[in-house]
Design an enzyme around this catalytic site. Structure first.
Site, PDB file in Angstrom:
ATOM      1  N   CYS A 116       7.019  -7.234   6.800  1.00  0.00           N
ATOM      2  CA  CYS A 116       8.204  -6.714   7.485  1.00  0.00           C
ATOM      3  C   CYS A 116       8.615  -7.734   8.542  1.00  0.00           C
ATOM      4  O   CYS A 116       7.767  -8.372   9.151  1.00  0.00           O
ATOM      5  CB  CYS A 116       7.866  -5.382   8.154  1.00  0.00           C
ATOM      6  SG  CYS A 116       9.281  -4.631   9.016  1.00  0.00           S
ATOM      7  N   CYS A 152      -0.359   2.705   8.526  1.00  0.00           N
ATOM      8  CA  CYS A 152       0.216   1.940   7.438  1.00  0.00           C
ATOM      9  C   CYS A 152       0.068   0.458   7.739  1.00  0.00           C
ATOM     10  O   CYS A 152       0.202   0.030   8.864  1.00  0.00           O
ATOM     11  CB  CYS A 152       1.696   2.268   7.287  1.00  0.00           C
ATOM     12  SG  CYS A 152       1.958   3.890   6.603  1.00  0.00           S
ATOM     13  N   GLY A 189       7.228  -2.117   5.688  1.00  0.00           N
ATOM     14  CA  GLY A 189       8.597  -2.561   5.457  1.00  0.00           C
ATOM     15  C   GLY A 189       9.641  -1.722   6.154  1.00  0.00           C
ATOM     16  O   GLY A 189       9.409  -0.568   6.504  1.00  0.00           O
ATOM     17  N   GLU A 190      10.803  -2.338   6.366  1.00  0.00           N
ATOM     18  CA  GLU A 190      11.933  -1.631   6.975  1.00  0.00           C
ATOM     19  C   GLU A 190      12.905  -1.314   5.827  1.00  0.00           C
ATOM     20  O   GLU A 190      13.574  -2.218   5.304  1.00  0.00           O
ATOM     21  CB  GLU A 190      12.569  -2.536   8.042  1.00  0.00           C
ATOM     22  CG  GLU A 190      13.928  -2.103   8.538  1.00  0.00           C
ATOM     23  CD  GLU A 190      14.007  -0.632   8.951  1.00  0.00           C
ATOM     24  OE1 GLU A 190      13.203  -0.201   9.785  1.00  0.00           O
ATOM     25  OE2 GLU A 190      14.874   0.084   8.415  1.00  0.00           O
ATOM     26  N   SER A 198      12.657   5.800  14.227  1.00  0.00           N
ATOM     27  CA  SER A 198      11.510   5.460  15.070  1.00  0.00           C
ATOM     28  C   SER A 198      12.027   5.063  16.447  1.00  0.00           C
ATOM     29  O   SER A 198      12.352   3.906  16.685  1.00  0.00           O
ATOM     30  CB  SER A 198      10.720   4.305  14.445  1.00  0.00           C
ATOM     31  OG  SER A 198      10.271   4.673  13.164  1.00  0.00           O
ATOM     32  N   LEU A 199      12.105   6.034  17.324  1.00  0.00           N
ATOM     33  CA  LEU A 199      12.681   5.785  18.639  1.00  0.00           C
ATOM     34  C   LEU A 199      11.622   5.187  19.578  1.00  0.00           C
ATOM     35  O   LEU A 199      11.814   4.119  20.146  1.00  0.00           O
ATOM     36  CB  LEU A 199      13.266   7.095  19.182  1.00  0.00           C
ATOM     37  CG  LEU A 199      14.153   7.012  20.407  1.00  0.00           C
ATOM     38  CD1 LEU A 199      15.298   6.037  20.213  1.00  0.00           C
ATOM     39  CD2 LEU A 199      14.697   8.393  20.778  1.00  0.00           C
ATOM     40  N   HIS A 200      10.541   5.882  19.756  1.00  0.00           N
ATOM     41  CA  HIS A 200       9.356   5.421  20.492  1.00  0.00           C
ATOM     42  C   HIS A 200       9.539   5.210  21.994  1.00  0.00           C
ATOM     43  O   HIS A 200       8.543   5.140  22.724  1.00  0.00           O
ATOM     44  CB  HIS A 200       8.744   4.164  19.882  1.00  0.00           C
ATOM     45  CG  HIS A 200       8.328   4.322  18.444  1.00  0.00           C
ATOM     46  ND1 HIS A 200       7.958   5.532  17.897  1.00  0.00           N
ATOM     47  CD2 HIS A 200       8.237   3.421  17.428  1.00  0.00           C
ATOM     48  CE1 HIS A 200       7.654   5.364  16.617  1.00  0.00           C
ATOM     49  NE2 HIS A 200       7.817   4.101  16.308  1.00  0.00           N
ATOM     50  N   GLU A 250       0.799  -1.221   0.000  1.00  0.00           N
ATOM     51  CA  GLU A 250       0.000   0.000   0.000  1.00  0.00           C
ATOM     52  C   GLU A 250       0.829   1.267   0.000  1.00  0.00           C
ATOM     53  O   GLU A 250       2.002   1.272   0.401  1.00  0.00           O
ATOM     54  CB  GLU A 250      -0.966  -0.019   1.177  1.00  0.00           C
ATOM     55  CG  GLU A 250      -0.313  -0.167   2.515  1.00  0.00           C
ATOM     56  CD  GLU A 250      -1.366  -0.410   3.588  1.00  0.00           C
ATOM     57  OE1 GLU A 250      -1.802  -1.562   3.730  1.00  0.00           O
ATOM     58  OE2 GLU A 250      -1.743   0.551   4.255  1.00  0.00           O
ATOM     59  N   CYS A 295       3.437   8.421   0.791  1.00  0.00           N
ATOM     60  CA  CYS A 295       4.077   7.489   1.704  1.00  0.00           C
ATOM     61  C   CYS A 295       4.120   6.144   0.989  1.00  0.00           C
ATOM     62  O   CYS A 295       3.086   5.653   0.537  1.00  0.00           O
ATOM     63  CB  CYS A 295       3.224   7.415   2.972  1.00  0.00           C
ATOM     64  SG  CYS A 295       3.746   6.143   4.122  1.00  0.00           S
ATOM     65  N   SER A 337      12.400   6.422   6.881  1.00  0.00           N
ATOM     66  CA  SER A 337      12.169   6.099   8.285  1.00  0.00           C
ATOM     67  C   SER A 337      12.672   4.696   8.607  1.00  0.00           C
ATOM     68  O   SER A 337      12.407   3.747   7.881  1.00  0.00           O
ATOM     69  CB  SER A 337      10.662   6.189   8.573  1.00  0.00           C
ATOM     70  OG  SER A 337      10.385   5.791   9.880  1.00  0.00           O
ATOM     71  N   CYS A 355       2.545  -2.628  15.317  1.00  0.00           N
ATOM     72  CA  CYS A 355       2.468  -2.352  13.884  1.00  0.00           C
ATOM     73  C   CYS A 355       1.735  -3.435  13.099  1.00  0.00           C
ATOM     74  O   CYS A 355       2.061  -4.618  13.210  1.00  0.00           O
ATOM     75  CB  CYS A 355       3.882  -2.187  13.332  1.00  0.00           C
ATOM     76  SG  CYS A 355       3.914  -1.926  11.558  1.00  0.00           S
ATOM     77  N   ASN A 382      -1.904   4.644  16.585  1.00  0.00           N
ATOM     78  CA  ASN A 382      -3.101   4.181  15.884  1.00  0.00           C
ATOM     79  C   ASN A 382      -3.436   2.813  16.442  1.00  0.00           C
ATOM     80  O   ASN A 382      -2.575   1.933  16.436  1.00  0.00           O
ATOM     81  CB  ASN A 382      -2.807   4.020  14.396  1.00  0.00           C
ATOM     82  CG  ASN A 382      -3.057   5.298  13.642  1.00  0.00           C
ATOM     83  OD1 ASN A 382      -4.108   5.916  13.789  1.00  0.00           O
ATOM     84  ND2 ASN A 382      -2.086   5.704  12.857  1.00  0.00           N
TER      85      ASN A 382
HETATM   86  N1  SAH Z   1       9.898   0.384   9.147  1.00  0.00           N
HETATM   87  C1  SAH Z   1      10.113   1.770   9.239  1.00  0.00           C
HETATM   88  C2  SAH Z   1       9.200   2.585   8.364  1.00  0.00           C
HETATM   89  C3  SAH Z   1       7.772   2.147   8.251  1.00  0.00           C
HETATM   90  S1  SAH Z   1       6.785   2.344   9.680  1.00  0.00           S
HETATM   91  C4  SAH Z   1      10.022   2.228  10.672  1.00  0.00           C
HETATM   92  O1  SAH Z   1       9.592   1.450  11.509  1.00  0.00           O
HETATM   93  O2  SAH Z   1      10.434   3.356  10.948  1.00  0.00           O
HETATM   94  C5  SAH Z   1       6.460   4.080   9.688  1.00  0.00           C
HETATM   95  C6  SAH Z   1       6.206   4.677  11.067  1.00  0.00           C
HETATM   96  O3  SAH Z   1       4.924   4.302  11.572  1.00  0.00           O
HETATM   97  C7  SAH Z   1       7.231   4.238  12.108  1.00  0.00           C
HETATM   98  O4  SAH Z   1       7.649   5.337  12.871  1.00  0.00           O
HETATM   99  C8  SAH Z   1       6.422   3.265  12.930  1.00  0.00           C
HETATM  100  O5  SAH Z   1       6.974   3.080  14.185  1.00  0.00           O
HETATM  101  C9  SAH Z   1       5.055   3.910  12.920  1.00  0.00           C
HETATM  102  N2  SAH Z   1       3.944   3.047  13.305  1.00  0.00           N
HETATM  103  C10 SAH Z   1       3.751   1.749  13.004  1.00  0.00           C
HETATM  104  N3  SAH Z   1       2.593   1.297  13.547  1.00  0.00           N
HETATM  105  C11 SAH Z   1       2.046   2.336  14.190  1.00  0.00           C
HETATM  106  C12 SAH Z   1       0.853   2.507  14.945  1.00  0.00           C
HETATM  107  N4  SAH Z   1       0.008   1.504  15.149  1.00  0.00           N
HETATM  108  N5  SAH Z   1       0.613   3.723  15.451  1.00  0.00           N
HETATM  109  C13 SAH Z   1       1.458   4.766  15.253  1.00  0.00           C
HETATM  110  N6  SAH Z   1       2.591   4.663  14.560  1.00  0.00           N
HETATM  111  C14 SAH Z   1       2.894   3.466  14.024  1.00  0.00           C
HETATM  112 FE1  SF4 Z   2       8.409  -3.005  10.360  1.00  0.00          FE
HETATM  113 FE2  SF4 Z   2       8.389  -0.365  10.785  1.00  0.00          FE
HETATM  114 FE3  SF4 Z   2       6.238  -1.886  11.298  1.00  0.00          FE
HETATM  115 FE4  SF4 Z   2       8.370  -2.081  12.853  1.00  0.00          FE
HETATM  116  S1  SF4 Z   2       7.067  -0.269  12.579  1.00  0.00           S
HETATM  117  S2  SF4 Z   2       7.180  -3.817  12.047  1.00  0.00           S
HETATM  118  S3  SF4 Z   2       9.991  -1.824  11.369  1.00  0.00           S
HETATM  119  S4  SF4 Z   2       7.136  -1.505   9.302  1.00  0.00           S
END
Ligand code: SAH
Ligand code: SF4
Length: 345
Positions: A110, A331, A157-158, A212-214, A90, A103, A189, A117, A288
């Site tokens: 992934c 996503c 995807g990463e 993506s530190l979180h 997507e 995006c 990202s 995610c 989300n």
């Molecule tokens: N794999 C890469 C890029 C794709 S994910 C990464 O992880 O950075 C894109 C962004 O969406 C990342 O920052 C990820 O942590 C965030 N993300 C994934 N699932 C999410 C969710 N349920 N709520 C908010 N952000 C989310």
């Molecule tokens: Fe993969 Fe990014 Fe989702 Fe983590 S947040 S599972 S690295 S797509």
């Protein structure tokens, strides 16, 4: 057979020379490809014979729209593409004041396994080729009639787990003979594969790196992101420092606000400490909700307080605006639904 859209213009020139053709044909063909033609026969300034020989030698990938959702609120469009082998990925097209931003996905699934995610739930199916990533943009432009000005690699995807193809895509999309989107308008990202961040620094690109530190502490981060076990916070921050020192490009840190998990006051403090003295920007993302995950979003006032706590300590932080609130937001959710409803895929 080689996918023609995964070739750089130099590679295309070499391939044409091999076929006994003039090098200037490469520019013409590259131009057609980047306009999203669906067959070699559309390349009307080439001879029939050449079109035929190209078709015999190369694969022309043409994704089709498997699903499409348009937000009634802000016109955001979410596409689910079906690729030539039946796999789905997507992409999202968003309208901002300064232009159209997309995006895109870099893999089918992934393997990083982040707990929040939707993209990671089924694991990794396969990498996307450079041409397939480019296709997402070409065919969004074609379908929507819009011209894309900004790209974020934040779909499924990463990107750094598909390093070579992603790097090639970055060169293709910013090539002056093609759609020519400047690298300064592209963000990548990553979940934090530290050694790949260091490798990327060496490529000297103009793109923006988003990490993506979180969570600022290993205990929390490891509990939601398995990648932290291989590359703990300190190791990751070392790679980020190296990236900045090598490229001079400020890093953007994504920080997801999950209730009672990542949004506690001490975490704001620890995050500020971690980023002190680094040119950084923090993007607070309200979580989300994903059906399969036990995490829930922080309350809006908690997000505000967290942001203020960072700002008070001299760290710039913004809260990400949510686009397309009435269509599957996060996503990976559209593909997830397609997989659930059509398990044959
Ligand atoms: N794999 C890469 C890029 C794709 S994910 C990464 O992880 O950075 C894109 C962004 O969406 C990342 O920052 C990820 O942590 C965030 N993300 C994934 N699932 C999410 C969710 N349920 N709520 C908010 N952000 C989310
Ligand atoms: Fe993969 Fe990014 Fe989702 Fe983590 S947040 S599972 S690295 S797509």
């Amino acid at each position: 057979m080689t996918e023609i859209k995964s070739l750089t213009i130099e590679e295309l020139r070499a391939a044409l020379a091999d076929m006994g053709e003039k090098p200037f044909r490469a520019g013409q063909i590259f131009g057609w490809l980047h306009r999203g033609v669906e067959s070699f026969d559309e390349m009307t300034n080439l001879s029939k014979d050449l079109r035929q020989r190209l078709a015999e030698r190369f694969v022309l990938t043409v994704p089709t729209v498997a699903r499409k959702q348009v937000s009634r609120v802000d016109g955001t469009i979410k596409y689910l593409w079906r690729l030539r082998d039946g796999d789905c990925v997507e992409s999202v097209l968003m309208h901002y004041e300064h232009g159209v931003s997309v995006c895109v996905s870099t893999q089918v699934g992934c393997r990083m396994g982040c707990k929040f995610c939707a993209s990671g739930l089924g694991g990794l199916k396969r990498h996307l080729s450079a041409g397939e990533i480019l296709d997402e943009i070409l065919f969004m432009q074609k379908d929507s009639g819009e011209t894309v000005s900004n790209i974020v690699l934040m779909g499924t995807g990463e990107p750094l787990d598909n390093y070579d193809n992603v790097l090639k895509f970055l060169h293709l999309v910013s090539c002056p003979e093609g759609i020519n989107i400047g690298q300064r308008h592209i963000s990548l990202s990553t979940s934090g594969i530290a050694d790949k961040i260091e490798a990327l620094a060496g490529e000297k690109l103009q793109i923006t790196l988003s990490v993506s530190l979180h969570a600022p502490d290993d205990e929390t981060r490891s509990s939601i992101m398995p990648v932290n076990q291989a590359y703990p916070v300190e190791r990751l921050m070392r790679a980020c420092r190296y990236y900045f020192d090598t490229t001079g490009r400020r890093i953007s840190y994504e920080y997801m606000m999950a209730r009672d998990k990542t949004d506690r006051p001490w975490q704001a403090e620890q995050l500020a400490k971690l980023l002190r003295g680094r040119p950084a920007h923090v993007n607070l993302i309200p979580l989300n909700e994903v059906a399969e995950s036990p995490l829930s979003p922080s309350k809006p006032e908690t997000v505000r307080r967290f942001q203020q706590a960072l700002e008070k300590r001299g760290i710039t932080a913004t809260v990400r605006r949510k686009l397309g609130p009435d269509i599957d937001a996060a996503c990976g959710q559209l593909r997830r639904r397609e997989l659930r409803e059509n398990t044959a895929l």
